[in-house]
Design a protein around this motif. Sequence first.
Motif, PDB file in Angstrom:
ATOM      1  N   LEU A 264      -7.205   5.355 -18.055  1.00  0.00           N
ATOM      2  CA  LEU A 264      -7.780   6.648 -17.603  1.00  0.00           C
ATOM      3  C   LEU A 264      -7.089   7.908 -18.479  1.00  0.00           C
ATOM      4  N   LYS A 265      -6.290   7.539 -19.344  1.00  0.00           N
ATOM      5  CA  LYS A 265      -5.680   8.800 -20.204  1.00  0.00           C
ATOM      6  C   LYS A 265      -6.700   9.058 -21.126  1.00  0.00           C
ATOM      7  N   LEU A 266      -7.690   8.138 -21.628  1.00  0.00           N
ATOM      8  CA  LEU A 266      -8.547   8.493 -22.705  1.00  0.00           C
ATOM      9  C   LEU A 266      -9.811   9.414 -22.355  1.00  0.00           C
ATOM     10  N   ILE A 267     -10.325  10.100 -23.161  1.00  0.00           N
ATOM     11  CA  ILE A 267     -11.776  11.050 -22.906  1.00  0.00           C
ATOM     12  C   ILE A 267     -12.685  10.083 -22.091  1.00  0.00           C
ATOM     13  N   ASN A 268     -13.368  10.668 -21.366  1.00  0.00           N
ATOM     14  CA  ASN A 268     -14.407  10.117 -20.671  1.00  0.00           C
ATOM     15  C   ASN A 268     -15.456   9.484 -21.583  1.00  0.00           C
ATOM     16  N   ILE A 269     -15.886  10.394 -22.498  1.00  0.00           N
ATOM     17  CA  ILE A 269     -16.791   9.980 -23.461  1.00  0.00           C
ATOM     18  C   ILE A 269     -16.389   8.734 -24.274  1.00  0.00           C
ATOM     19  N   THR A 270     -15.026   8.429 -24.687  1.00  0.00           N
ATOM     20  CA  THR A 270     -14.744   7.349 -25.327  1.00  0.00           C
ATOM     21  C   THR A 270     -14.872   6.016 -24.436  1.00  0.00           C
ATOM     22  N   ARG A 271     -14.510   6.185 -23.196  1.00  0.00           N
ATOM     23  CA  ARG A 271     -14.665   5.291 -22.140  1.00  0.00           C
ATOM     24  C   ARG A 271     -15.888   4.890 -21.761  1.00  0.00           C
ATOM     25  N   TRP A 272     -16.909   5.923 -21.663  1.00  0.00           N
ATOM     26  CA  TRP A 272     -18.265   5.639 -21.739  1.00  0.00           C
ATOM     27  C   TRP A 272     -18.661   4.892 -22.847  1.00  0.00           C
ATOM     28  N   ASN A 273     -18.542   5.073 -23.969  1.00  0.00           N
ATOM     29  CA  ASN A 273     -19.074   4.182 -25.432  1.00  0.00           C
ATOM     30  C   ASN A 273     -18.547   3.104 -25.305  1.00  0.00           C
ATOM     31  N   ALA A 274     -17.358   2.744 -24.818  1.00  0.00           N
ATOM     32  CA  ALA A 274     -16.832   1.302 -24.600  1.00  0.00           C
ATOM     33  C   ALA A 274     -17.598   0.755 -23.376  1.00  0.00           C
ATOM     34  N   VAL A 275     -18.033   1.286 -22.446  1.00  0.00           N
ATOM     35  CA  VAL A 275     -19.158   0.672 -21.289  1.00  0.00           C
ATOM     36  C   VAL A 275     -20.421   0.338 -21.906  1.00  0.00           C
ATOM     37  N   LEU A 276     -20.746   1.213 -22.792  1.00  0.00           N
ATOM     38  CA  LEU A 276     -22.133   0.971 -23.361  1.00  0.00           C
ATOM     39  C   LEU A 276     -22.187  -0.159 -24.406  1.00  0.00           C
ATOM     40  N   LYS A 277     -21.196  -0.288 -25.302  1.00  0.00           N
ATOM     41  CA  LYS A 277     -21.041  -1.270 -26.071  1.00  0.00           C
ATOM     42  C   LYS A 277     -20.556  -2.602 -25.394  1.00  0.00           C
ATOM     43  N   LEU A 278     -19.839  -2.758 -24.334  1.00  0.00           N
ATOM     44  CA  LEU A 278     -19.703  -3.885 -23.516  1.00  0.00           C
ATOM     45  C   LEU A 278     -20.898  -4.380 -22.818  1.00  0.00           C
ATOM     46  N   SER A 279     -21.833  -3.524 -22.589  1.00  0.00           N
ATOM     47  CA  SER A 279     -22.997  -3.964 -21.955  1.00  0.00           C
ATOM     48  C   SER A 279     -24.102  -4.415 -22.807  1.00  0.00           C
ATOM     49  N   SER A 280     -23.716  -3.869 -24.314  1.00  0.00           N
ATOM     50  CA  SER A 280     -24.906  -4.479 -25.205  1.00  0.00           C
ATOM     51  C   SER A 280     -24.405  -5.974 -25.724  1.00  0.00           C
ATOM     52  N   LEU A 281     -23.077  -6.362 -25.375  1.00  0.00           N
ATOM     53  CA  LEU A 281     -22.929  -7.584 -25.929  1.00  0.00           C
ATOM     54  C   LEU A 281     -23.964  -8.691 -25.161  1.00  0.00           C
ATOM     55  N   SER A 282     -23.814  -9.771 -25.906  1.00  0.00           N
ATOM     56  CA  SER A 282     -24.726 -10.882 -25.315  1.00  0.00           C
ATOM     57  C   SER A 282     -24.287 -11.621 -24.067  1.00  0.00           C
ATOM     58  N   LYS A 283     -24.869 -11.696 -23.007  1.00  0.00           N
ATOM     59  CA  LYS A 283     -24.449 -12.411 -21.744  1.00  0.00           C
ATOM     60  C   LYS A 283     -24.165 -13.855 -21.928  1.00  0.00           C
ATOM     61  N   LYS A 284     -24.224 -14.646 -22.900  1.00  0.00           N
ATOM     62  CA  LYS A 284     -23.916 -15.737 -23.403  1.00  0.00           C
ATOM     63  C   LYS A 284     -22.531 -16.099 -23.896  1.00  0.00           C
ATOM     64  N   GLY A 285     -21.969 -14.938 -24.128  1.00  0.00           N
ATOM     65  CA  GLY A 285     -20.603 -14.913 -24.348  1.00  0.00           C
ATOM     66  C   GLY A 285     -19.606 -14.834 -23.349  1.00  0.00           C
ATOM     67  N   VAL A 286     -19.965 -14.833 -22.068  1.00  0.00           N
ATOM     68  CA  VAL A 286     -19.123 -14.627 -20.806  1.00  0.00           C
ATOM     69  C   VAL A 286     -18.185 -15.660 -20.407  1.00  0.00           C
ATOM     70  N   LYS A 287     -17.152 -15.739 -20.233  1.00  0.00           N
ATOM     71  CA  LYS A 287     -16.201 -16.848 -19.999  1.00  0.00           C
ATOM     72  C   LYS A 287     -16.776 -17.399 -18.633  1.00  0.00           C
ATOM     73  N   THR A 288     -17.324 -16.709 -17.375  1.00  0.00           N
ATOM     74  CA  THR A 288     -17.552 -17.518 -16.166  1.00  0.00           C
ATOM     75  C   THR A 288     -18.948 -18.212 -16.701  1.00  0.00           C
ATOM     76  N   ARG A 289     -19.731 -18.232 -17.745  1.00  0.00           N
ATOM     77  CA  ARG A 289     -20.747 -19.033 -17.589  1.00  0.00           C
ATOM     78  C   ARG A 289     -20.274 -20.498 -18.235  1.00  0.00           C
ATOM     79  N   LEU A 290     -19.066 -20.416 -18.816  1.00  0.00           N
ATOM     80  CA  LEU A 290     -18.588 -21.941 -19.219  1.00  0.00           C
ATOM     81  C   LEU A 290     -18.481 -22.818 -17.917  1.00  0.00           C
ATOM     82  N   VAL A 291     -18.890 -24.284 -18.237  1.00  0.00           N
ATOM     83  CA  VAL A 291     -18.939 -25.006 -17.081  1.00  0.00           C
ATOM     84  C   VAL A 291     -17.955 -26.259 -17.483  1.00  0.00           C
TER      85      VAL A 291
END
Length: 99
Positions: A32-59
């Motif tokens: 929460l100490k970071l600027i909102n723009i920086t945090r928002w860019n991190a959200v966008l980058k995280l959402s653009s990553l592939s869904k295949k790389g999510v740990k919960t999909r491993l069986v």
Amino acid sequence: MKKFHQKEKTNRANVYAFEDIRLILKSIIRNLKLINITRWNAVLKLSSLSKKGVKTRLVNRCILTSRKGKSTNSYRFSRLVFLRLVRAGNISGLKKSTW
């Protein structure tokens, strides 16, 4: 079956490749100490990553039969294969107990 094992290997490789990136981005989002723009860019980058790389999909699967239900984490065998190996005496230090 060979194709299935290859697919499982690539899925695990994807998860481990993107694990550090996801961890860093999530820590930026939660800070929460970071600027909102920086945090928002991190959200966008995280959402653009592939869904295949999510740990919960491993069986967790059995390494002999590829069954996904009731596999032990310590031996990576399914319940049925584990009992069969113990009865045959292939796992040292264990034997089937009956009472």
